[in-house]
Design a protein around this motif. Structure first.
Motif, PDB file in Angstrom:
ATOM      1  N   ARG A  53      -1.850   3.691  -2.540  1.00  0.00           N
ATOM      2  CA  ARG A  53      -1.484   2.321  -2.868  1.00  0.00           C
ATOM      3  C   ARG A  53      -2.159   1.357  -1.909  1.00  0.00           C
ATOM      4  O   ARG A  53      -2.181   1.582  -0.695  1.00  0.00           O
ATOM      5  CB  ARG A  53       0.032   2.140  -2.777  1.00  0.00           C
ATOM      6  N   SER A  54      -2.707   0.293  -2.467  1.00  0.00           N
ATOM      7  CA  SER A  54      -3.254  -0.780  -1.648  1.00  0.00           C
ATOM      8  C   SER A  54      -2.611  -2.087  -2.082  1.00  0.00           C
ATOM      9  O   SER A  54      -2.195  -2.258  -3.222  1.00  0.00           O
ATOM     10  CB  SER A  54      -4.778  -0.867  -1.807  1.00  0.00           C
ATOM     11  N   ALA A  55      -2.499  -3.006  -1.137  1.00  0.00           N
ATOM     12  CA  ALA A  55      -1.887  -4.298  -1.407  1.00  0.00           C
ATOM     13  C   ALA A  55      -2.675  -5.388  -0.704  1.00  0.00           C
ATOM     14  O   ALA A  55      -3.235  -5.171   0.380  1.00  0.00           O
ATOM     15  CB  ALA A  55      -0.431  -4.308  -0.939  1.00  0.00           C
ATOM     16  N   THR A  74      -0.481 -12.335  -4.589  1.00  0.00           N
ATOM     17  CA  THR A  74      -0.219 -10.952  -4.194  1.00  0.00           C
ATOM     18  C   THR A  74      -0.787 -10.018  -5.249  1.00  0.00           C
ATOM     19  O   THR A  74      -0.662 -10.276  -6.457  1.00  0.00           O
ATOM     20  CB  THR A  74       1.296 -10.696  -4.053  1.00  0.00           C
ATOM     21  N   TRP A 126      -1.380  -5.615  -6.117  1.00  0.00           N
ATOM     22  CA  TRP A 126      -1.159  -4.212  -5.794  1.00  0.00           C
ATOM     23  C   TRP A 126      -2.020  -3.344  -6.708  1.00  0.00           C
ATOM     24  O   TRP A 126      -2.246  -3.678  -7.881  1.00  0.00           O
ATOM     25  CB  TRP A 126       0.300  -3.803  -6.014  1.00  0.00           C
ATOM     26  N   THR A 160      -2.039   0.788  -7.484  1.00  0.00           N
ATOM     27  CA  THR A 160      -1.373   2.061  -7.201  1.00  0.00           C
ATOM     28  C   THR A 160      -1.890   3.155  -8.118  1.00  0.00           C
ATOM     29  O   THR A 160      -1.921   2.988  -9.347  1.00  0.00           O
ATOM     30  CB  THR A 160       0.157   1.931  -7.400  1.00  0.00           C
ATOM     31  N   ARG A 207      -1.979  -1.542 -11.883  1.00  0.00           N
ATOM     32  CA  ARG A 207      -2.448  -2.704 -11.136  1.00  0.00           C
ATOM     33  C   ARG A 207      -1.539  -3.892 -11.457  1.00  0.00           C
ATOM     34  O   ARG A 207      -1.222  -4.143 -12.624  1.00  0.00           O
ATOM     35  CB  ARG A 207      -3.908  -3.014 -11.469  1.00  0.00           C
TER      36      ARG A 207
END
Length: 478
Positions: A29-31, A148, A150, A152, A169
């Motif tokens: 996961r990236s945010a 924001t 995300w 994943t 996404r």
């Protein structure tokens, strides 16, 4: 090794250590978050993590173990999960079983028109700087803007034969203007409070909001609130905008129909539930206009997925059917304990956490009216927009909510602005008083739903539209 190989090794190790069932979720996961304040970028952050979480069932008990060591740690995680389950099973408990989840080998991802990663940081910054500058120019003392994103990916393997990979996404953002007066502050948010609007989609959602174009209005309304009269106290007809109806659903329906709360397995954060399973199928939850669906298949909504974290395929079912309570949010083990034949609502907020019953997309089916028709049909009432505060008891029954702005309704027309509007009620009585509901459904996303110990943050959405409720107490002071 592939991700599936790693997850398979963890499951095999759990079975070899004595588990009767095991599953593993390998997740990446990236945010990304960007915040602007008063025309300047105030904060930028990026984060990423990768790891695996393993569940194992031994006798009547679950064990869970997670690790970021994917080289040699996957098998150890499986063994440790089984050991924890075996230790817990030494204390006699109810027998554990799970409703069926058809083993599949599948891949799923949500649609994205414009990948947020393809949009430059300078373009994102220019958008937020422009929106916050516009709010400052139109009267905001503090102007905030936020974006924001995300991304994943997850790989799920179970001892029953599931092999599922998914990529989800998500994107969201919004703006907020705060004004300061004599001993008070007022706030207006767009398109919603608590992070704005969010969905399983890409940059196209941000473009659709037109944050810069809405910034002057948002600031001007925040400034106007400082001199607006207080919302009067009394019992009257109440019209809520769609975003506040969404929050009403979240607090007084979504948490209440979580089966682990109903069974008494979970009480953290939001408490338990006033609902009694013996009344499933007969309890009058609301008026005939109240049909609530549990639907993780809605394209673009924040609570959408292809399969939950137990491998159950996403499917739509009703929680409330024309006012009657008919369904719950369930996991495979809680459904079995309750004698139900469906699950599909188990997720975690990452590989470090044990999956649990969570809201997906829980919301209203469309009504027969429009907001204009609802206002025109109201002789005397109050219209409220955008949540500002919420409070509800630990059975999800008695509540008091505040909104950012209200408007007086007289003789079918929206009149003067009102500040500090609040209302209170008791869940089923409130929903039974809903006598008009718009067809203008929006899938309002919410990314800060807390549950569990250790705490987890869930992403969910609530399809909702403006609605009218009769004989509601408004203007309640804390």
């Amino acid at each position: 090794m592939t991700e599936f190989d790693t997850a398979t090794a963890a499951v095999e190790a759990a079975l070899a250590a004595g588990a009767s069932y095991a599953d593993a979720r390998l997740m990446s996961r990236s945010a990304e978050r960007m915040l602007a304040r008063n025309g300047d970028i105030a904060d930028m952050s990026r984060s990423a993590d990768l790891g695996i979480g393993v569940r194992a069932l031994v006798g009547s008990s679950w064990g869970f173990f997670s690790t970021s060591d994917l080289d040699g740690g996957a098998r150890l995680a499986g063994e440790r999960a089984a050991e924890i389950a075996a230790a817990s099973a030494q204390v006699p408990m109810r027998s554990a079983s799970m409703v069926t989840s058809e083993p599949v080998q599948a891949s799923w991802s949500n649609a994205v028109e414009i990948d947020p990663a393809s949009v430059s940081e300078s373009d994102k910054a220019d958008l937020l700087v422009g929106a916050t500058q516009a709010m400052r120019e139109h009267g905001a003392d503090v102007a905030l803007g936020e974006l924001t994103f995300w991304d994943t990916s997850k790989w799920f393997v179970s001892s029953e034969g599931h092999r599922i990979d998914q990529r989800i996404r998500e994107a969201g953002g919004g703006i907020e203007a705060t004004t300061v007066g004599d001993g008070e502050t007022q706030r207006r948010s767009y398109p919603n409070s608590m992070g704005g609007q969010l969905g399983t989609c890409g940059w196209e959602l941000i473009e659709s909001m037109d944050l810069v174009g809405n910034a002057p209005r948002v600031a001007e309304e925040a400034r106007e609130l400082l001199t607006a009269p207080e919302c009067p106290s009394g019992v009257t007809d109440l019209i809520l905008d769609g975003s506040q109806v969404a929050l009403q659903i979240h607090e007084s329906v979504g948490h209440a129909i979580e089966l682990d709360r109903i069974l008494g397995w979970e009480a953290a954060y939001a408490g338990r539930s006033w609902l009694d399973l013996a009344q499933l199928g007969s309890l009058r939850y609301g008026s005939d206009l109240m049909t609530i669906a549990i639907d993780p298949t809605i394209e673009g909504a924040l609570g959408s997925f292809g399969y939950d974290d137990e491998g159950t395929a996403a499917a739509k079912r009703l929680a409330v059917d024309r006012g009657t309570w008919v369904g719950v949010l369930a996991g495979r083990d809680s459904a079995s304990a309750a004698g139900l034949d469906y699950a599909g609502s188990v997720r975690s907020d990452g590989w470090r956490r044990l999956p649990m019953v969570r809201m997906t997309n829980v919301g209203l089916e469309p009504g027969p009216h429009t907001l204009e028709e609802i206002i025109a049909a109201t002789d005397d009432g109050v219209y409220m927009e955008t949540n500002r505060s919420w409070s509800i008891d630990d059975r999800r029954l008695n509540f008091q909510f505040g909104c950012e702005v209200g408007y007086e309704i007289k003789n079918g027309k929206k009149g003067r602005m009102l500040k500090n509007p609040t209302y209170t009620g008791i869940g089923p009585r409130f929903w039974q008083s809903m006598d008009m509901l718009s067809s203008e459904i929006v899938n309002w996303g919410l990314a800060n739903c807390g549950k569990g110990q250790p705490g987890q943050v869930g992403h969910t959405a609530h399809p909702a539209a403006p609605a009218r409720f009769t004989d509601v107490r408004v203007g309640v002071k804390a």
